[in-house]
Design a protein around this motif. Structure first.
Motif, PDB file in Angstrom:
ATOM      1  N   LYS A  48     -19.944   5.987 -27.739  1.00 37.92           N
ATOM      2  CA  LYS A  48     -19.197   7.042 -28.276  1.00 37.92           C
ATOM      3  C   LYS A  48     -18.587   8.194 -27.353  1.00 37.92           C
ATOM      4  O   LYS A  48     -17.614   8.790 -27.904  1.00 37.92           O
ATOM      5  CB  LYS A  48     -20.386   8.035 -29.107  1.00 37.92           C
ATOM      6  N   ASP A  49     -18.888   8.025 -26.118  1.00 36.71           N
ATOM      7  CA  ASP A  49     -18.159   8.796 -25.042  1.00 36.71           C
ATOM      8  C   ASP A  49     -17.080   8.253 -24.219  1.00 36.71           C
ATOM      9  O   ASP A  49     -16.467   8.644 -23.444  1.00 36.71           O
ATOM     10  CB  ASP A  49     -19.239   9.418 -24.029  1.00 36.71           C
ATOM     11  N   GLY A  50     -16.654   7.009 -24.873  1.00 35.44           N
ATOM     12  CA  GLY A  50     -15.538   6.235 -24.176  1.00 35.44           C
ATOM     13  C   GLY A  50     -16.036   5.354 -22.660  1.00 35.44           C
ATOM     14  O   GLY A  50     -15.267   4.993 -21.992  1.00 35.44           O
ATOM     15  N   LYS A  51     -17.269   5.425 -22.700  1.00 33.46           N
ATOM     16  CA  LYS A  51     -17.792   4.619 -21.505  1.00 33.46           C
ATOM     17  C   LYS A  51     -18.131   3.172 -21.685  1.00 33.46           C
ATOM     18  O   LYS A  51     -18.477   2.847 -23.026  1.00 33.46           O
ATOM     19  CB  LYS A  51     -19.092   5.199 -20.887  1.00 33.46           C
ATOM     20  N   ALA A  52     -18.191   2.320 -20.800  1.00 34.38           N
ATOM     21  CA  ALA A  52     -18.295   1.025 -20.955  1.00 34.38           C
ATOM     22  C   ALA A  52     -19.931   0.609 -21.629  1.00 34.38           C
ATOM     23  O   ALA A  52     -20.715   1.510 -21.139  1.00 34.38           O
ATOM     24  CB  ALA A  52     -18.259  -0.025 -19.554  1.00 34.38           C
ATOM     25  N   ASN A  53     -20.043  -0.355 -22.578  1.00 34.81           N
ATOM     26  CA  ASN A  53     -21.031  -0.548 -23.258  1.00 34.81           C
ATOM     27  C   ASN A  53     -21.271  -1.827 -23.593  1.00 34.81           C
ATOM     28  O   ASN A  53     -20.496  -2.557 -23.965  1.00 34.81           O
ATOM     29  CB  ASN A  53     -20.944   0.101 -24.542  1.00 34.81           C
ATOM     30  N   MET A  54     -22.503  -2.586 -23.042  1.00 40.66           N
ATOM     31  CA  MET A  54     -22.614  -4.046 -23.251  1.00 40.66           C
ATOM     32  C   MET A  54     -23.261  -3.954 -24.389  1.00 40.66           C
ATOM     33  O   MET A  54     -24.381  -3.231 -24.727  1.00 40.66           O
ATOM     34  CB  MET A  54     -23.519  -4.670 -22.176  1.00 40.66           C
ATOM     35  N   VAL A  55     -22.690  -4.880 -25.530  1.00 39.97           N
ATOM     36  CA  VAL A  55     -23.424  -5.013 -26.728  1.00 39.97           C
ATOM     37  C   VAL A  55     -24.658  -5.439 -26.850  1.00 39.97           C
ATOM     38  O   VAL A  55     -25.110  -6.310 -26.112  1.00 39.97           O
ATOM     39  CB  VAL A  55     -22.453  -5.686 -27.578  1.00 39.97           C
ATOM     40  N   ASP A  56     -25.520  -4.854 -27.634  1.00 42.54           N
ATOM     41  CA  ASP A  56     -27.100  -5.067 -27.992  1.00 42.54           C
ATOM     42  C   ASP A  56     -27.089  -6.229 -28.747  1.00 42.54           C
ATOM     43  O   ASP A  56     -26.725  -5.998 -30.130  1.00 42.54           O
ATOM     44  CB  ASP A  56     -27.864  -3.950 -28.272  1.00 42.54           C
ATOM     45  N   VAL A  57     -27.340  -7.372 -28.596  1.00 39.23           N
ATOM     46  CA  VAL A  57     -27.445  -8.552 -29.551  1.00 39.23           C
ATOM     47  C   VAL A  57     -28.921  -9.113 -29.896  1.00 39.23           C
ATOM     48  O   VAL A  57     -29.218 -10.112 -30.483  1.00 39.23           O
ATOM     49  CB  VAL A  57     -26.708  -9.749 -29.159  1.00 39.23           C
ATOM     50  N   ALA A  58     -29.985  -8.036 -29.528  1.00 38.13           N
ATOM     51  CA  ALA A  58     -31.191  -8.626 -29.740  1.00 38.13           C
ATOM     52  C   ALA A  58     -31.705  -8.779 -31.369  1.00 38.13           C
ATOM     53  O   ALA A  58     -32.374  -9.507 -31.572  1.00 38.13           O
ATOM     54  CB  ALA A  58     -32.327  -7.467 -28.994  1.00 38.13           C
ATOM     55  N   HIS A  59     -30.862  -8.101 -32.051  1.00 36.96           N
ATOM     56  CA  HIS A  59     -31.318  -8.163 -33.547  1.00 36.96           C
ATOM     57  C   HIS A  59     -30.634  -9.571 -34.233  1.00 36.96           C
ATOM     58  O   HIS A  59     -30.915  -9.808 -35.281  1.00 36.96           O
ATOM     59  CB  HIS A  59     -30.773  -7.080 -34.270  1.00 36.96           C
ATOM     60  N   LYS A  60     -29.862 -10.047 -33.226  1.00 35.83           N
ATOM     61  CA  LYS A  60     -29.144 -11.282 -33.946  1.00 35.83           C
ATOM     62  C   LYS A  60     -30.034 -12.431 -33.778  1.00 35.83           C
ATOM     63  O   LYS A  60     -30.830 -12.826 -32.727  1.00 35.83           O
ATOM     64  CB  LYS A  60     -27.947 -11.700 -33.124  1.00 35.83           C
ATOM     65  N   ASP A  61     -29.975 -13.304 -34.792  1.00 27.96           N
ATOM     66  CA  ASP A  61     -30.976 -14.682 -34.689  1.00 27.96           C
ATOM     67  C   ASP A  61     -30.159 -15.727 -33.609  1.00 27.96           C
ATOM     68  O   ASP A  61     -28.742 -15.972 -33.904  1.00 27.96           O
ATOM     69  CB  ASP A  61     -30.855 -15.337 -36.002  1.00 27.96           C
ATOM     70  N   PRO A  62     -30.728 -16.591 -33.118  1.00 25.73           N
ATOM     71  CA  PRO A  62     -30.017 -17.347 -32.081  1.00 25.73           C
ATOM     72  C   PRO A  62     -29.483 -18.489 -33.215  1.00 25.73           C
ATOM     73  O   PRO A  62     -29.952 -18.839 -34.215  1.00 25.73           O
ATOM     74  CB  PRO A  62     -31.272 -18.158 -31.107  1.00 25.73           C
ATOM     75  N   GLN A  63     -28.334 -19.036 -32.428  1.00 29.91           N
ATOM     76  CA  GLN A  63     -27.495 -20.036 -33.384  1.00 29.91           C
ATOM     77  C   GLN A  63     -26.929 -20.825 -32.499  1.00 29.91           C
ATOM     78  O   GLN A  63     -26.653 -20.622 -31.094  1.00 29.91           O
ATOM     79  CB  GLN A  63     -26.183 -19.266 -34.282  1.00 29.91           C
ATOM     80  N   ILE A  64     -26.658 -22.060 -32.989  1.00 33.49           N
ATOM     81  CA  ILE A  64     -25.685 -23.161 -32.031  1.00 33.49           C
ATOM     82  C   ILE A  64     -24.436 -22.531 -32.115  1.00 33.49           C
ATOM     83  O   ILE A  64     -23.755 -22.396 -33.050  1.00 33.49           O
ATOM     84  CB  ILE A  64     -25.962 -24.530 -32.665  1.00 33.49           C
ATOM     85  N   ARG A  65     -24.019 -22.181 -30.635  1.00 32.09           N
ATOM     86  CA  ARG A  65     -22.650 -21.555 -30.679  1.00 32.09           C
ATOM     87  C   ARG A  65     -21.757 -22.503 -29.877  1.00 32.09           C
ATOM     88  O   ARG A  65     -22.116 -23.141 -28.922  1.00 32.09           O
ATOM     89  CB  ARG A  65     -22.631 -20.305 -30.114  1.00 32.09           C
ATOM     90  N   GLU A  66     -20.494 -22.865 -30.182  1.00 28.17           N
ATOM     91  CA  GLU A  66     -19.833 -23.727 -29.340  1.00 28.17           C
ATOM     92  C   GLU A  66     -18.277 -23.088 -29.530  1.00 28.17           C
ATOM     93  O   GLU A  66     -17.794 -22.548 -30.412  1.00 28.17           O
ATOM     94  CB  GLU A  66     -19.648 -25.033 -30.029  1.00 28.17           C
ATOM     95  N   ALA A  67     -17.469 -23.491 -28.141  1.00 31.33           N
ATOM     96  CA  ALA A  67     -15.810 -22.660 -28.264  1.00 31.33           C
ATOM     97  C   ALA A  67     -15.020 -23.779 -27.465  1.00 31.33           C
ATOM     98  O   ALA A  67     -15.893 -24.514 -26.515  1.00 31.33           O
ATOM     99  CB  ALA A  67     -15.851 -21.231 -27.644  1.00 31.33           C
ATOM    100  N   LYS A  68     -13.908 -23.983 -27.842  1.00 30.41           N
ATOM    101  CA  LYS A  68     -13.093 -24.732 -26.934  1.00 30.41           C
ATOM    102  C   LYS A  68     -11.869 -23.777 -26.708  1.00 30.41           C
ATOM    103  O   LYS A  68     -11.280 -23.159 -27.477  1.00 30.41           O
ATOM    104  CB  LYS A  68     -12.616 -25.866 -28.174  1.00 30.41           C
ATOM    105  N   ALA A  69     -11.414 -24.206 -25.410  1.00 28.07           N
ATOM    106  CA  ALA A  69     -10.147 -23.561 -25.092  1.00 28.07           C
ATOM    107  C   ALA A  69      -9.469 -24.515 -24.192  1.00 28.07           C
ATOM    108  O   ALA A  69      -9.754 -25.648 -23.999  1.00 28.07           O
ATOM    109  CB  ALA A  69     -10.651 -22.479 -23.985  1.00 28.07           C
ATOM    110  N   SER A  70      -8.222 -24.052 -24.108  1.00 24.81           N
ATOM    111  CA  SER A  70      -7.182 -24.951 -23.639  1.00 24.81           C
ATOM    112  C   SER A  70      -6.127 -24.131 -22.698  1.00 24.81           C
ATOM    113  O   SER A  70      -6.008 -22.930 -22.709  1.00 24.81           O
ATOM    114  CB  SER A  70      -6.474 -25.579 -24.606  1.00 24.81           C
ATOM    115  N   GLY A  71      -5.113 -24.969 -21.930  1.00 25.27           N
ATOM    116  CA  GLY A  71      -4.392 -24.366 -21.126  1.00 25.27           C
ATOM    117  C   GLY A  71      -3.573 -25.445 -20.432  1.00 25.27           C
ATOM    118  O   GLY A  71      -4.006 -26.605 -20.193  1.00 25.27           O
ATOM    119  N   LYS A  72      -2.276 -24.768 -19.880  1.00 24.23           N
ATOM    120  CA  LYS A  72      -1.706 -26.190 -19.038  1.00 24.23           C
ATOM    121  C   LYS A  72      -1.153 -25.305 -17.765  1.00 24.23           C
ATOM    122  O   LYS A  72      -0.868 -24.172 -17.718  1.00 24.23           O
ATOM    123  CB  LYS A  72      -0.739 -26.849 -19.899  1.00 24.23           C
TER     124      LYS A  72
END
Length: 152
Positions: free
Chosen positions: A11-35
């Motif tokens: 709220k003060d414009g400062k850096a904030n690491m998001v708290d994810v403690a309330h989230k349930d663990p899930q299987i997460r996957e991401a794909k990326a590319s470049g050349k």
């Protein structure tokens, strides 16, 4: 209605690491590319494994995997994740090298930064290994291709 609030700023414009403690663990996957675009001579040197620094594609793949595992050390507000799979594939194409990554974890936040970091570092490794012979390399199209999450 969507909330347009930036989650990495408090709220003060400062850096904030998001708290994810309330989230349930899930299987997460991401794909990326470049050349990376290379000269025909550089492509031939890579294909023939004649680059003085070694096997460019294999070393780039290993570098990308290492980078995925180090993402939270590089991106300040990125969560440390227990990665269950990091895959980096580099293949020669007509005008350079295509890099595709896939990163997976079981966690409370996504792995897209890890997949993008893996692609970026693999490309940078190719650049580093080829810079002595190719002064006109260009990295492009680094992007997130897909991200998914599945409940456990």
């Amino acid at each position: 209605m969507t909330d347009n609030k930036f989650t990495h700023i408090d709220k003060d414009g400062k850096a904030n690491m998001v708290d994810v403690a309330h989230k349930d663990p899930q299987i997460r996957e991401a794909k990326a590319s470049g050349k990376i675009l290379l000269s025909p001579t550089t492509i031939e040197l890579i294909r023939d494994n004649d680059m003085k620094k070694g096997d460019v594609l294999t070393i780039a793949e290993i570098a990308g995997i290492q980078a995925a595992k180090q993402t939270s050390n590089l991106i300040p507000l990125c969560h440390t994740l227990m990665i269950t799979k990091a895959e980096v594939k580099c293949k020669l194409i007509d005008n350079g090298v295509q890099v595709n990554t896939r990163v997976k974890c079981i966690g409370q936040t996504g792995v897209e930064m890890e997949a993008l970091t893996a692609a970026s570092v693999a490309l940078l490794t190719i650049y580093d290994m080829c810079k002595a012979v190719d002064k006109n390399m260009t990295m492009e199209d680094i992007k997130l291709e897909e991200k998914t999450k599945v409940d456990l």
